[in-house]
Design a protein around this motif. Sequence first.
Motif, mmCIF file in Angstrom:
data_model
loop_
_atom_site.group_PDB
_atom_site.id
_atom_site.type_symbol
_atom_site.label_atom_id
_atom_site.label_comp_id
_atom_site.label_asym_id
_atom_site.label_seq_id
_atom_site.Cartn_x
_atom_site.Cartn_y
_atom_site.Cartn_z
ATOM 1 N N ASP A 143 6.877 -2.415 -3.521
ATOM 2 C CA ASP A 143 5.432 -2.199 -3.492
ATOM 3 C C ASP A 143 4.695 -3.065 -4.521
ATOM 4 O OD1 ASP A 143 3.018 -1.115 -2.866
ATOM 5 O OD2 ASP A 143 3.340 0.766 -3.923
ATOM 6 N N HIS A 318 7.834 -2.841 -12.734
ATOM 7 C CA HIS A 318 9.186 -2.312 -12.542
ATOM 8 C C HIS A 318 10.191 -3.390 -12.888
ATOM 9 C CE1 HIS A 318 8.175 1.433 -10.501
ATOM 10 N NE2 HIS A 318 7.380 0.806 -9.655
ATOM 11 N N TRP A 343 13.717 -1.305 -7.155
ATOM 12 C CA TRP A 343 12.716 -0.426 -6.547
ATOM 13 C C TRP A 343 13.293 0.096 -5.243
ATOM 14 C CZ3 TRP A 343 9.786 0.467 -2.262
ATOM 15 C CH2 TRP A 343 8.570 1.149 -2.419
ATOM 16 N N ASN A 385 14.675 2.795 -10.048
ATOM 17 C CA ASN A 385 13.473 3.530 -9.656
ATOM 18 C C ASN A 385 13.559 3.981 -8.205
ATOM 19 O OD1 ASN A 385 10.521 4.247 -10.079
ATOM 20 N ND2 ASN A 385 10.349 2.856 -8.319
ATOM 21 N N GLU A 386 13.566 5.300 -7.999
ATOM 22 C CA GLU A 386 13.454 5.897 -6.658
ATOM 23 C C GLU A 386 14.506 5.437 -5.659
ATOM 24 O OE1 GLU A 386 9.484 5.623 -5.123
ATOM 25 O OE2 GLU A 386 8.763 7.173 -6.475
ATOM 26 N N ASN A 436 9.131 11.030 -10.305
ATOM 27 C CA ASN A 436 7.998 10.437 -9.582
ATOM 28 C C ASN A 436 7.631 11.367 -8.429
ATOM 29 O OD1 ASN A 436 8.602 8.192 -11.138
ATOM 30 N ND2 ASN A 436 9.018 6.815 -9.422
ATOM 31 N N TYR A 438 4.135 12.608 -5.824
ATOM 32 C CA TYR A 438 2.753 12.303 -5.467
ATOM 33 C C TYR A 438 2.086 13.449 -4.711
ATOM 34 C CZ TYR A 438 3.232 7.613 -7.268
ATOM 35 O OH TYR A 438 3.396 6.546 -8.098
ATOM 36 N N TYR A 442 0.744 11.667 -1.176
ATOM 37 C CA TYR A 442 1.636 11.661 -0.005
ATOM 38 C C TYR A 442 2.093 13.063 0.380
ATOM 39 C CZ TYR A 442 2.243 6.798 -1.444
ATOM 40 O OH TYR A 442 2.033 5.517 -1.822
ATOM 41 N N GLU A 474 5.784 9.120 -12.699
ATOM 42 C CA GLU A 474 4.762 8.607 -11.777
ATOM 43 C C GLU A 474 4.093 9.765 -11.055
ATOM 44 O OE1 GLU A 474 5.680 5.537 -8.972
ATOM 45 O OE2 GLU A 474 7.111 4.583 -10.335
ATOM 46 N N TRP A 519 0.580 6.816 -12.651
ATOM 47 C CA TRP A 519 0.635 5.689 -11.723
ATOM 48 C C TRP A 519 -0.787 5.395 -11.288
ATOM 49 C CZ3 TRP A 519 4.258 2.267 -10.918
ATOM 50 C CH2 TRP A 519 3.947 1.253 -9.983
ATOM 51 N N ARG A 538 -2.402 0.523 2.211
ATOM 52 C CA ARG A 538 -2.862 -0.205 1.022
ATOM 53 C C ARG A 538 -4.086 -1.055 1.365
ATOM 54 N NH1 ARG A 538 0.721 3.062 -0.712
ATOM 55 N NH2 ARG A 538 2.442 2.323 -1.978
ATOM 56 N N ASN A 543 -2.391 -1.912 -4.105
ATOM 57 C CA ASN A 543 -2.072 -0.533 -4.446
ATOM 58 C C ASN A 543 -3.234 -0.089 -5.339
ATOM 59 O OD1 ASN A 543 -1.208 1.793 -5.893
ATOM 60 N ND2 ASN A 543 0.891 1.361 -5.278
ATOM 61 N N LYS A 545 -4.039 2.639 -6.909
ATOM 62 C CA LYS A 545 -3.917 3.833 -7.756
ATOM 63 C C LYS A 545 -4.167 3.527 -9.233
ATOM 64 C CE LYS A 545 -0.712 5.939 -4.461
ATOM 65 N NZ LYS A 545 -0.130 4.753 -3.802
HETATM 66 C C1 ADA Z 1 6.477 4.868 -6.091
HETATM 67 C C2 ADA Z 1 6.854 3.559 -6.755
HETATM 68 C C3 ADA Z 1 5.663 2.772 -7.221
HETATM 69 C C4 ADA Z 1 4.535 2.830 -6.201
HETATM 70 C C5 ADA Z 1 4.141 4.253 -5.922
HETATM 71 C C6 ADA Z 1 3.062 4.388 -4.865
HETATM 72 O O1 ADA Z 1 6.521 5.929 -6.904
HETATM 73 O O2 ADA Z 1 7.763 3.727 -7.799
HETATM 74 O O3 ADA Z 1 6.076 1.452 -7.446
HETATM 75 O O4 ADA Z 1 4.966 2.226 -5.034
HETATM 76 O O5 ADA Z 1 5.264 4.942 -5.416
HETATM 77 O O6 ADA Z 1 1.947 3.972 -5.113
HETATM 78 O O7 ADA Z 1 3.361 4.870 -3.774
#
Ligand code: ADA
Length: 569
Positions: A143, A318, A343, A385-386, A436, A438, A442, A474, A519, A538, A543, A545
């Motif tokens: 991402d 990242h 990632w 990460n994830e 992490n 959301y 999400y 996150e 994030w 997006r 992104n 956020k």
């Molecule tokens: C994940 C990821 C981030 C970013 C985020 C998002 O947690 O680690 O890099 O992609 O989601 O905005 O969805």
Amino acid sequence: MIRTFHEHLIRKTSLLDGLWDFVTDSDNKGVQEQWHLRFPAPERQLVVPSCWNNEMGLFQYLGAAWYRTYFHTNGDSTHVRLTCHGVMHHGDVYVDGQHLGYHFGGFTPFSYVIPELPAGQHELIIRVDNTVDWQTLPTDIADWFSYGGIYRSVELQELSDVYIDRIKMDYTLAGENADVSVQVKLRSLSQKAISTPVAVQVNGQAFGAAEALVPAGETVTLTLKETLRQVKRWQIGNAALYTFSVNTPNDDQIDRIGFRTVESRGGQVLVNGEAVYFQGVNRHEEHPEWGFAMPPKLMLKDLDILADLGCNMVRGSHYPQSKYWVDLLDERGLAFWEEIPMWGYFMSRETLASPLFRERGLRMIEEMIERDYHNPSILFWGAHNEIDTRTEEAYSLTEAFVEKIRNLDASRLVIYATAYPEEDIVLPFFDVIGINKYYGWYQGSTEGFRTMLDDFHKHAETLRAGDRPVLMSEFGAAGIYGDTGWEPRLFSEDYQAEVLETALSIFRDDPKIVGTLIWQFSDIRVDLRSDRNYFRDRARSFNNKGLVNEYRKPKQAYRAVRSIYRSGK
Ligand code: ADA
């Protein structure tokens, strides 16, 4: 600029930054001869360091490209070291037609030593390829945008017959004293054995000295030990730094450290024995006009914004960010989480099981830790990460990564970010768990955080990892800069601010949570392609956020977080 200070006062160094000849190679002909056939009419010139995807006509270009410049050496023969500080992602280096080597990994430096280079002009060609696939780090699904180019400086150094290849400082603290050991690795490029004095100074005061006999063509490592009395600790928000310089009559190497301890104990992260509550953000080192090649001026601005926001920590999401940035964090007394570009949200089990992928990850860990071993701001090494941490493939990879990190550096905490906190099987490997999640974006409403945290704590207990401190690594929501209304609604600034305020208040009530990393710091460009189904939400190819937009203008969420972070409650 590589560092915020000079690493050498004796060794001759220069940066080969400037205009380089540049030609894309979309057919990927891939051999150096072809480059020469296309000369003397290269497509254009580009500035090194920079990313080509910020230039006209190259916005989306993913593939191979060739760069060329020239440098000069004087004297009959000169030993030279060439260091590429950041080439995204594949780099092949040629000097005077000779292939010096290939390096994979866009975020860590690599070097070649060329002994006895004759006097005169030399041609330096670098083939760069920013192609990503299922076995690269990052893979082709991540991402953020995989800008191509020589985006950090290329450095030329002249080496003496016996030169300082590496210095490594370690210490243990006992009260106000530090037992320090300095390892000096000397390498010979000479045909005969050479004896050389070596002297170490700390902040200009003598620390130790020795004589080394370096056999022809060999490497010798010396260790000098000393107790330093009444050292000042490097503290978060109060940075004390010590400069070490190692000298021979013909060479030198200068670096800095800070004395501090960091441990995970009793569900807390202790820095110098005291529990810290971390308030921070995830920051990509990215800007719409510069890509990854952030100039120091913009780094300073980012730091000023972070200070205004009330942060004491940053996660370098990242990937290893520029050395200059890490030096600045040392100086400002901010805590840093550094990680490799792994990632994994959409990563396949095949990728997790791929031997090439694993080997690349291990090498990146090695290069990251070697580069930044001395920076005191780094409290956490991030393993991944994830990735799908419910799988056996992730378990095996994690075991190898964590072992590698601990072997290279037992003085810092090992962390990662999980997207599956309630089902994760790798929790026990780590000193600190990053989560992490959301909710509010999400995953339904922000109330979901409470249930998730209850379930996570129970799950961690069953895996005997219930004592690990937790960082909310996150969470967040997209807010399009300038989009405000009377009622919070998805994608508005108001909604983003509301999600973050609620999430922060839930996390602050959980005693096992030792900090929050929003994030994210700023909006970033993402890899949005019309032929793929990833990241379709997006808007603008960003992104969204960020607490600030891509030009660092504050959104409502910035002000909401600032008031919470600054209140300290
Ligand atoms: C994940 C990821 C981030 C970013 C985020 C998002 O947690 O680690 O890099 O992609 O989601 O905005 O969805």
